[in-house]
Design an enzyme around this catalytic site. Structure first.
Site, PDB file in Angstrom:
ATOM      1  CE  LYS A  22       8.573   0.945  -1.773  1.00 13.32           C
ATOM      2  NZ  LYS A  22       7.338   1.684  -1.468  1.00 13.32           N
ATOM      3  CG  ASN A  23       5.122  -1.660  -1.064  1.00 12.23           C
ATOM      4  OD1 ASN A  23       5.780  -0.653  -0.781  1.00 12.23           O
ATOM      5  ND2 ASN A  23       4.566  -1.844  -2.247  1.00 12.23           N
ATOM      6  NE  ARG A  92      -0.027   8.671  -2.349  1.00 11.04           N
ATOM      7  CZ  ARG A  92      -1.043   9.487  -2.156  1.00 11.04           C
ATOM      8  NH1 ARG A  92      -0.901  10.761  -2.370  1.00 11.04           N
ATOM      9  NH2 ARG A  92      -2.217   9.023  -1.765  1.00 11.04           N
ATOM     10  CB  CYS A 116       0.880  11.076  -6.118  1.00 10.71           C
ATOM     11  SG  CYS A 116       1.679   9.517  -6.412  1.00 10.71           S
ATOM     12  NE  ARG A 121      -0.406   5.949  -4.842  1.00 10.21           N
ATOM     13  CZ  ARG A 121       0.766   5.389  -4.580  1.00 10.21           C
ATOM     14  NH1 ARG A 121       1.860   5.965  -4.977  1.00 10.21           N
ATOM     15  NH2 ARG A 121       0.849   4.278  -3.913  1.00 10.21           N
ATOM     16  N   PRO A 122      -6.046   9.440  -3.915  1.00 10.68           N
ATOM     17  CG  PRO A 122      -8.322   9.111  -4.297  1.00 10.68           C
ATOM     18  CD  PRO A 122      -6.973   8.948  -4.933  1.00 10.68           C
ATOM     19  CB  ILE A 123      -6.074   9.438   1.942  1.00 11.82           C
ATOM     20  CG1 ILE A 123      -6.377  10.909   2.226  1.00 11.82           C
ATOM     21  CG2 ILE A 123      -4.631   9.247   1.531  1.00 11.82           C
ATOM     22  CD1 ILE A 123      -5.765  11.403   3.531  1.00 11.82           C
ATOM     23  CG  ASP A 124     -11.631   8.539  -1.289  1.00 15.64           C
ATOM     24  OD1 ASP A 124     -10.497   8.109  -1.554  1.00 15.64           O
ATOM     25  OD2 ASP A 124     -12.640   8.233  -1.964  1.00 15.64           O
ATOM     26  CG  LEU A 125     -11.507   4.359  -0.645  1.00 19.63           C
ATOM     27  CD1 LEU A 125     -10.977   3.288  -1.587  1.00 19.63           C
ATOM     28  CD2 LEU A 125     -13.036   4.296  -0.573  1.00 19.63           C
ATOM     29  CG  ASP A 304       4.025  -1.510  -7.080  1.00 18.57           C
ATOM     30  OD1 ASP A 304       3.494  -0.507  -7.594  1.00 18.57           O
ATOM     31  OD2 ASP A 304       4.083  -1.686  -5.839  1.00 18.57           O
ATOM     32  NE  ARG A 397       9.782   6.909  -2.537  1.00 16.39           N
ATOM     33  CZ  ARG A 397       8.684   6.609  -3.212  1.00 16.39           C
ATOM     34  NH1 ARG A 397       8.502   7.053  -4.432  1.00 16.39           N
ATOM     35  NH2 ARG A 397       7.746   5.868  -2.661  1.00 16.39           N
TER      36      ARG A 397
HETATM   37  C1  UD1 Z   1       0.193   0.289  -2.319  1.00 13.89           C
HETATM   38  C2  UD1 Z   1       1.674   0.103  -2.565  1.00 13.89           C
HETATM   39  C3  UD1 Z   1       2.030   0.512  -3.982  1.00 13.89           C
HETATM   40  C4  UD1 Z   1       1.151  -0.237  -4.984  1.00 13.89           C
HETATM   41  C5  UD1 Z   1      -0.324  -0.072  -4.634  1.00 13.89           C
HETATM   42  C6  UD1 Z   1      -1.226  -0.933  -5.498  1.00 13.89           C
HETATM   43  C7  UD1 Z   1       2.647   0.460  -0.383  1.00 13.89           C
HETATM   44  C8  UD1 Z   1       3.441   1.322   0.504  1.00 13.89           C
HETATM   45  N1  UD1 Z   1       2.391   0.922  -1.607  1.00 13.89           N
HETATM   46  O1  UD1 Z   1      -0.089   1.678  -2.468  1.00 13.89           O
HETATM   47  O2  UD1 Z   1       3.411   0.206  -4.207  1.00 13.89           O
HETATM   48  O3  UD1 Z   1       1.374   0.298  -6.264  1.00 13.89           O
HETATM   49  O4  UD1 Z   1      -0.554  -0.479  -3.265  1.00 13.89           O
HETATM   50  O5  UD1 Z   1      -0.871  -2.268  -5.424  1.00 13.89           O
HETATM   51  O6  UD1 Z   1       2.251  -0.630  -0.018  1.00 13.89           O
HETATM   52  N2  UD1 Z   1      -7.635   4.748  -3.686  1.00 13.89           N
HETATM   53  C9  UD1 Z   1      -8.688   5.604  -3.518  1.00 13.89           C
HETATM   54  N3  UD1 Z   1      -8.935   6.081  -2.252  1.00 13.89           N
HETATM   55  C10 UD1 Z   1      -8.185   5.714  -1.172  1.00 13.89           C
HETATM   56  C11 UD1 Z   1      -7.111   4.825  -1.361  1.00 13.89           C
HETATM   57  C12 UD1 Z   1      -6.865   4.352  -2.634  1.00 13.89           C
HETATM   58  O7  UD1 Z   1      -9.379   5.963  -4.462  1.00 13.89           O
HETATM   59  O8  UD1 Z   1      -8.470   6.182  -0.066  1.00 13.89           O
HETATM   60  C13 UD1 Z   1      -7.348   4.239  -5.039  1.00 13.89           C
HETATM   61  C14 UD1 Z   1      -5.951   4.648  -5.529  1.00 13.89           C
HETATM   62  O9  UD1 Z   1      -5.975   5.947  -6.094  1.00 13.89           O
HETATM   63  C15 UD1 Z   1      -5.659   3.572  -6.531  1.00 13.89           C
HETATM   64  C16 UD1 Z   1      -6.312   2.332  -5.906  1.00 13.89           C
HETATM   65  O10 UD1 Z   1      -7.273   2.828  -4.980  1.00 13.89           O
HETATM   66  O11 UD1 Z   1      -6.275   3.872  -7.752  1.00 13.89           O
HETATM   67  C17 UD1 Z   1      -5.371   1.399  -5.188  1.00 13.89           C
HETATM   68  O12 UD1 Z   1      -4.565   2.140  -4.279  1.00 13.89           O
HETATM   69  P1  UD1 Z   1      -3.983   1.495  -2.961  1.00 13.89           P
HETATM   70  O13 UD1 Z   1      -4.105   0.027  -3.032  1.00 13.89           O
HETATM   71  O14 UD1 Z   1      -4.568   2.189  -1.789  1.00 13.89           O
HETATM   72  O15 UD1 Z   1      -2.449   1.885  -3.084  1.00 13.89           O
HETATM   73  P2  UD1 Z   1      -1.466   2.266  -1.910  1.00 13.89           P
HETATM   74  O16 UD1 Z   1      -1.833   1.564  -0.662  1.00 13.89           O
HETATM   75  O17 UD1 Z   1      -1.289   3.750  -1.881  1.00 13.89           O
END
Ligand code: UD1
Length: 417
Positions: A22-23, A92, A116, A121-125, A304, A397
């Site tokens: 899936k991922n 997400r 969530c 789980r922010p998207i700032d990065l 996961d 899902r």
């Molecule tokens: C992906 C996987 C999810 C897995 C996760 C970690 C998919 C669709 N989902 O989620 O199944 O659990 O990787 O292996 O592939 N973070 C920030 N800012 C950001 C982005 C992330 O602070 O902009 C933080 C998150 O809150 C978290 C950490 O970084 O604490 C890792 O998150 P991330 O690797 O981005 O997870 P996803 O890509 O959402």
């Protein structure tokens, strides 16, 4: 709403095949937005998250067709670059349309994902990365609006390893002018799969699978054909299902090299694990010990699989300390396991599990997220009597026909209304 009914007392034995990841499939589907024409993907699992992604691509104006395990995406000139709240709140990963849309069409509007279950789980990065490539980012009425005339390659250092952030920037940078260097990039196998597909499309990406990615931008990408890698999390879940019942289960069509930490920890616990190139076997085992795990980015123990491993540890001899370092609220399965009789002391990001093999008893429990649902199914295989798991839509899902796969191995499990 469907529930899953699991009856314990059946040892799982036999062979079962892993589905496509899936991922991996999700970012691959979003990468199609980078090139008009027909993209063909093999080994795509039938899952709710794949349906949601297709729904979003269709809203943009693409045509999607999922026959068996083959998914075709025909990308025409888009009629919209808006990812609305209804789709994004369900999944997400929809944020992964941002990079490709801005890179190819110069603009995107994507709803902020909101709360969530497993953390903020922010998207700032993702946004900082896009800004570093020259996108102008604003926030309007709950939407992120990103615009640019032309993305320009740049240097990005992620302060936290982010899988989605690395994928978004890798896709965007493929069509940027000049070279992008991502430091502290995620090294997950799904990143490598995406880089391989982008390179098939004509991108110039090196370093995938290491913490430094270099992307030399190109002016155009072309659609291609690709076989999605196997789902390492599903494979790990099936392996633990065999292990928790003391049975011998072989998961075929998977990549053992994608599960180094799980294999190591299961061996440390006392299981004999063997593997060849595309299959892994957990051998019969009557008793295993508690071992400690700490989740961290690949190749360390995957977050996961944390919930599923905790289910296994409830049946171990001795104590296991489980530390979650990726998400701040990923222990919601703990309360449900305790309702079944597990002996667990939860702290903020650490749970201490004292194995009490054979003591758990079936009860109605509630799934709270995708991997927590899988954990409760595994617990149901060994909790005496019947366990009924509610809100099973979480499971749909991310797991393709989990109940069929477990039934094949001898589990008594069925979906009920
Ligand atoms: C992906 C996987 C999810 C897995 C996760 C970690 C998919 C669709 N989902 O989620 O199944 O659990 O990787 O292996 O592939 N973070 C920030 N800012 C950001 C982005 C992330 O602070 O902009 C933080 C998150 O809150 C978290 C950490 O970084 O604490 C890792 O998150 P991330 O690797 O981005 O997870 P996803 O890509 O959402």
């Amino acid at each position: 709403m469907d529930s899953m009914l699991v009856k314990s007392g059946h040892q799982l034995n036999g062979e079962v095949a892993a589905s496509g990841a899936k991922n991996s499939a999700l970012p691959l589907l979003f990468s199609t937005l980078l090139a008009e024409g027909e993209h063909v993907f093999h080994n795509v699992p039938k899952l709710k998250d794949i349906d949601s992604t297709c729904q979003l691509l269709n809203l943009f104006g693409c045509e999607t067709q999922h026959d068996g395990q083959v998914l075709r995406v025909k990308v025409n000139r888009l009629k919209s670059q808006l990812a609305n709240y209804d789709v994004v709140r369900k999944m997400r990963a929809s944020i992964l349309c941002l990079g490709p849309l801005v890179a190819k069409y110069g603009e995107a509007q994507v709803s902020l994902p909101g709360g969530c279950a497993i953390g903020t789980r922010p998207i700032d990065l993702h946004l900082e990365g896009m800004a570093a490539l020259g996108a102008e980012i604003t926030q309007e009425s709950g939407y992120v609006v990103a615009k640019t005339k032309q993305l320009i390659g740049g240097d990005i250092l992620f302060e936290t390893v982010t899988v989605g952030g690395t994928e978004n920037i890798m896709m965007a940078a493929s069509l940027a002018k000049g070279t992008t260097r991502i430091e502290n990039a995620a090294k997950e196998p799904e990143i490598v799969d995406l880089a391989n597909y982008l390179n098939k499309m004509g991108a110039k990406i090196t370093g995938a699978g290491t913490s430094i990615l270099t992307i030399e931008g190109v002016s155009e990408l072309k659609p291609a054909e690709h076989h999605v890698i196997a789902d390492r999390i599903e494979a790990g879940t099936l392996l633990i299902a065999g292990a928790i019942t003391g049975g011998e289960v072989t998961v075929t069509k998977c990549h053992p090299e994608h599960l180094p930490a799980l294999i190591e920890k299961m061996r440390e616990s006392g299981f004999k694990i063997s593997h060849d190139k595309n299959s892994i076997t957990v051998h019969k085992c009557n008793s295993w010990s508690g071992v400690d795990i700490t989740t961290a980015p690949h190749p360390a123990f995957p977050t996961d699989l944390q919930a599923q491993f905790m289910a296994l540890m409830t049946q171990a001899e001795g104590t296991s300390v489980i530390s979650e370092t990726i998400f701040e609220n990923r222990f919601m399965h703990v309360q449900e396991l305790m309702r079944l009789g597990a002996n667990i002391t939860p702290k903020t990001r650490v749970a201490v599990v004292r194995g009490n093999r054979g003591q758990m008893q079936g009860a109605p429990v509630m799934a709270t997220d995708l991997r927590a649902s899988a954990c409760l199914v595994l617990a149901g295989l060994v909790a005496k009597g019947e366990t009924k798991i509610g809100r099973i839509y979480h499971l749909d899902r991310g797991y393709e026909r989990l109940e069929d796969k477990l039934s094949t191995l001898g589990a008594q499990i069925m979906r009920v209304q």
